[in-house]
Design an enzyme around this catalytic site. Structure first.
Site, PDB file in Angstrom:
ATOM      1  N   ASP A 141      -1.500  43.764  59.516  1.00 55.60           N
ATOM      2  CA  ASP A 141      -1.578  42.583  60.391  1.00 55.60           C
ATOM      3  C   ASP A 141      -2.999  42.027  60.466  1.00 55.60           C
ATOM      4  O   ASP A 141      -3.970  42.773  60.334  1.00 55.60           O
ATOM      5  CB  ASP A 141      -1.080  42.983  61.795  1.00 55.60           C
ATOM      6  CG  ASP A 141      -0.701  41.779  62.631  1.00 55.60           C
ATOM      7  OD1 ASP A 141      -0.594  40.669  62.073  1.00 55.60           O
ATOM      8  OD2 ASP A 141      -0.521  41.947  63.843  1.00 55.60           O
ATOM      9  N   ASN A 178      -4.088  38.943  58.806  1.00 56.38           N
ATOM     10  CA  ASN A 178      -4.532  38.102  57.676  1.00 56.38           C
ATOM     11  C   ASN A 178      -4.987  36.722  58.153  1.00 56.38           C
ATOM     12  O   ASN A 178      -6.010  36.205  57.719  1.00 56.38           O
ATOM     13  CB  ASN A 178      -3.393  37.898  56.668  1.00 56.38           C
ATOM     14  CG  ASN A 178      -2.993  39.174  55.978  1.00 56.38           C
ATOM     15  OD1 ASN A 178      -3.629  40.200  56.162  1.00 56.38           O
ATOM     16  ND2 ASN A 178      -1.933  39.127  55.178  1.00 56.38           N
ATOM     17  N   ARG A 194      -5.960  35.673  61.202  1.00 53.00           N
ATOM     18  CA  ARG A 194      -7.178  35.677  62.023  1.00 53.00           C
ATOM     19  C   ARG A 194      -8.414  35.968  61.189  1.00 53.00           C
ATOM     20  O   ARG A 194      -9.487  35.430  61.421  1.00 53.00           O
ATOM     21  CB  ARG A 194      -7.029  36.698  63.171  1.00 53.00           C
ATOM     22  CG  ARG A 194      -6.205  36.167  64.333  1.00 53.00           C
ATOM     23  CD  ARG A 194      -5.752  37.265  65.256  1.00 53.00           C
ATOM     24  NE  ARG A 194      -4.657  38.035  64.638  1.00 53.00           N
ATOM     25  CZ  ARG A 194      -4.287  39.236  65.058  1.00 53.00           C
ATOM     26  NH1 ARG A 194      -4.931  39.809  66.053  1.00 53.00           N
ATOM     27  NH2 ARG A 194      -3.283  39.852  64.479  1.00 53.00           N
ATOM     28  N   ARG A 199      -4.982  30.150  56.554  1.00 51.83           N
ATOM     29  CA  ARG A 199      -4.274  31.433  56.679  1.00 51.83           C
ATOM     30  C   ARG A 199      -3.903  32.035  55.312  1.00 51.83           C
ATOM     31  O   ARG A 199      -3.953  33.247  55.113  1.00 51.83           O
ATOM     32  CB  ARG A 199      -2.973  31.245  57.480  1.00 51.83           C
ATOM     33  CG  ARG A 199      -3.200  30.848  58.931  1.00 51.83           C
ATOM     34  CD  ARG A 199      -1.852  30.664  59.631  1.00 51.83           C
ATOM     35  NE  ARG A 199      -1.047  31.871  59.561  1.00 51.83           N
ATOM     36  CZ  ARG A 199      -1.181  32.900  60.392  1.00 51.83           C
ATOM     37  NH1 ARG A 199      -2.066  32.864  61.356  1.00 51.83           N
ATOM     38  NH2 ARG A 199      -0.425  33.963  60.258  1.00 51.83           N
ATOM     39  N   ASN A 222       9.424  36.799  60.544  1.00 57.31           N
ATOM     40  CA  ASN A 222       8.434  35.960  59.840  1.00 57.31           C
ATOM     41  C   ASN A 222       9.054  34.728  59.168  1.00 57.31           C
ATOM     42  O   ASN A 222       8.346  33.779  58.834  1.00 57.31           O
ATOM     43  CB  ASN A 222       7.650  36.774  58.797  1.00 57.31           C
ATOM     44  CG  ASN A 222       6.666  37.754  59.393  1.00 57.31           C
ATOM     45  OD1 ASN A 222       6.412  38.824  58.834  1.00 57.31           O
ATOM     46  ND2 ASN A 222       6.090  37.425  60.531  1.00 57.31           N
TER      47      ASN A 222
HETATM   48  C1  IPE Z   1       4.378  42.130  61.804  1.00 57.10           C
HETATM   49  O1  IPE Z   1       3.311  41.239  61.926  1.00 57.10           O
HETATM   50  C2  IPE Z   1       5.068  41.934  60.498  1.00 57.10           C
HETATM   51  C3  IPE Z   1       4.270  42.200  59.323  1.00 57.10           C
HETATM   52  C4  IPE Z   1       3.078  42.720  59.270  1.00 57.10           C
HETATM   53  C5  IPE Z   1       4.910  41.877  58.098  1.00 57.10           C
HETATM   54  P1  IPE Z   1       3.443  39.911  62.806  1.00 57.10           P
HETATM   55  O2  IPE Z   1       2.101  39.293  62.855  1.00 57.10           O
HETATM   56  O3  IPE Z   1       4.545  39.072  62.311  1.00 57.10           O
HETATM   57  O4  IPE Z   1       3.853  40.519  64.215  1.00 57.10           O
HETATM   58  P2  IPE Z   1       3.895  39.870  65.677  1.00 57.10           P
HETATM   59  O5  IPE Z   1       4.801  38.694  65.611  1.00 57.10           O
HETATM   60  O6  IPE Z   1       2.499  39.477  66.033  1.00 57.10           O
HETATM   61  O7  IPE Z   1       4.409  40.959  66.548  1.00 57.10           O
HETATM   62  C1  IPE Z   2       0.057  39.782  58.535  1.00 59.19           C
HETATM   63  O1  IPE Z   2      -0.931  38.921  58.962  1.00 59.19           O
HETATM   64  C2  IPE Z   2       0.839  39.254  57.358  1.00 59.19           C
HETATM   65  C3  IPE Z   2       2.224  38.862  57.644  1.00 59.19           C
HETATM   66  C4  IPE Z   2       2.834  39.003  58.788  1.00 59.19           C
HETATM   67  C5  IPE Z   2       2.961  38.262  56.562  1.00 59.19           C
HETATM   68  P1  IPE Z   2      -0.599  37.705  59.911  1.00 59.19           P
HETATM   69  O2  IPE Z   2      -0.194  36.540  59.072  1.00 59.19           O
HETATM   70  O3  IPE Z   2       0.377  38.097  60.952  1.00 59.19           O
HETATM   71  O4  IPE Z   2      -2.021  37.397  60.558  1.00 59.19           O
HETATM   72  P2  IPE Z   2      -2.324  37.062  62.087  1.00 59.19           P
HETATM   73  O5  IPE Z   2      -1.677  38.149  62.911  1.00 59.19           O
HETATM   74  O6  IPE Z   2      -1.755  35.721  62.367  1.00 59.19           O
HETATM   75  O7  IPE Z   2      -3.807  37.104  62.175  1.00 59.19           O
HETATM   76 MG    MG Z   3       0.223  38.898  62.818  1.00 59.56          MG
END
Ligand code: IPE
Ligand code: IPE
Ligand code: MG
Length: 261
Positions: free
Chosen positions: A27, A29, A31, A40, A75
């Protein structure tokens, strides 16, 4: 900001007490990219580097199963452009990584609602899974379009069907059999789960399988996560006492007994 330099953890790990199975919620990526004034998608692209690093890091020390949460059922609700960029990145990455998987004797496995992925991704994944199916050093599982509640519902439906067809009786609905109806049927439960980016939640990941998993959270965003961070997590895991409902005294007693044998 004060720079905190981590010590080197690999040499501190006890290789005789490695977790067999590590699960990771990758998690942060988005930010991470935002911090550098980038889009992003740039974060997702750099996340692939961390996947490579951690896969290599696990295989090198002898971890047998690594499960990475790459895309959840939830997602799909992200903006269409981000979803397509992620699917394209997945497609390109699978194609590129096959050689490395073969060279390192790693088997690729997938869990989740794979049929919801674009057909090109399904095909590419099927090819790599087929090509690597006899590799034995480590199993790398990607959780894609994965949701644990749905996995549990599916397992329940399959069991109910088996009961209805007279292939199973009520007494056979137990924890072992239930586990065998989940996507993770061939795998041991993870002993260690790592989540990056400072979020302290499970987000519908391996709910059944993590009943007794040690949870490790780090502030680092996924693209910044390195091998040493992985080893630090394993080091910390090795310094926890896993009691499984028992008392500390009982655990120490059984450890003493095994060391005397
Ligand atoms: C969880 O991350 C899913 C993956 C890492 C693939 P999210 O960023 O989607 O989770 P939430 O929504 O913040 O809980
Ligand atoms: C995790 O990073 C990757 C996936 C869920 C695909 P995020 O995309 O959730 O990154 P943040 O949490 O918005 O920073
Ligand atoms: Mg996330």
């Amino acid at each position: 900001m004060e720079q905190k330099i981590d010590i080197e953890y690999q040499s501190k790990i006890d290789l005789a007490r490695l977790p067999q199975h590590i699960a990771i919620i990758m998690d942060g990526n988005g930010r991470w990219a935002k911090e550098q004034g980038k889009h992003r998608i740039f974060g997702h692209k750099n996340g692939v580097k961390a996947v490579r690093e951690v896969t290599e890091g696990c295989a090198e020390i002898g971890v047998k199963y690594l499960t990475l949460y790459a895309f959840s059922t939830e997602n799909w609700n992200r903006p269409k452009t981000e979803v397509s960029a992620l699917m394209e990145l997945l497609f390109l990455t699978i194609g590129k990584e096959i050689k490395t998987l073969q060279k390192n004797n790693i088997r690729l496995n997938v869990i989740g609602h794979i049929h919801n992925l674009p057909a090109s991704n399904q095909k590419a994944l099927a090819e790599v899974m087929e090509a690597t199916k006899n590799n034995t050093r480590m199993t790398l599982t990607l959780a894609l379009s994965y949701g644990s509640r749905e996995e549990i519902c599916e397992a329940t439906r399959k069991m109910a069907q088996a009961y209805k067809d007279g292939k199973m009786n009520l007494e056979e609905i137990n924890q072992t059999n239930f586990s065998n109806y989940l996507y993770t049927q061939q795998m041991p439960d993870p002993e260690l789960m790592i989540r990056t980016s400072g979020e302290h939640r499970i987000s519908n990941f391996l709910l059944w399988q993590m009943a007794y998993t040690e949870l490790y959270f780090t502030e680092k965003f996924w693209p910044a996560f390195e091998k040493n961070d992985l080893y630090k997590a394993i080091f910390e895991y090795q310094h926890r006492e896993r009691r499984f409902g028992m008392t500390s005294e009982q655990i120490n007693e059984s450890l003493n007994n095994t060391s005397q044998q």
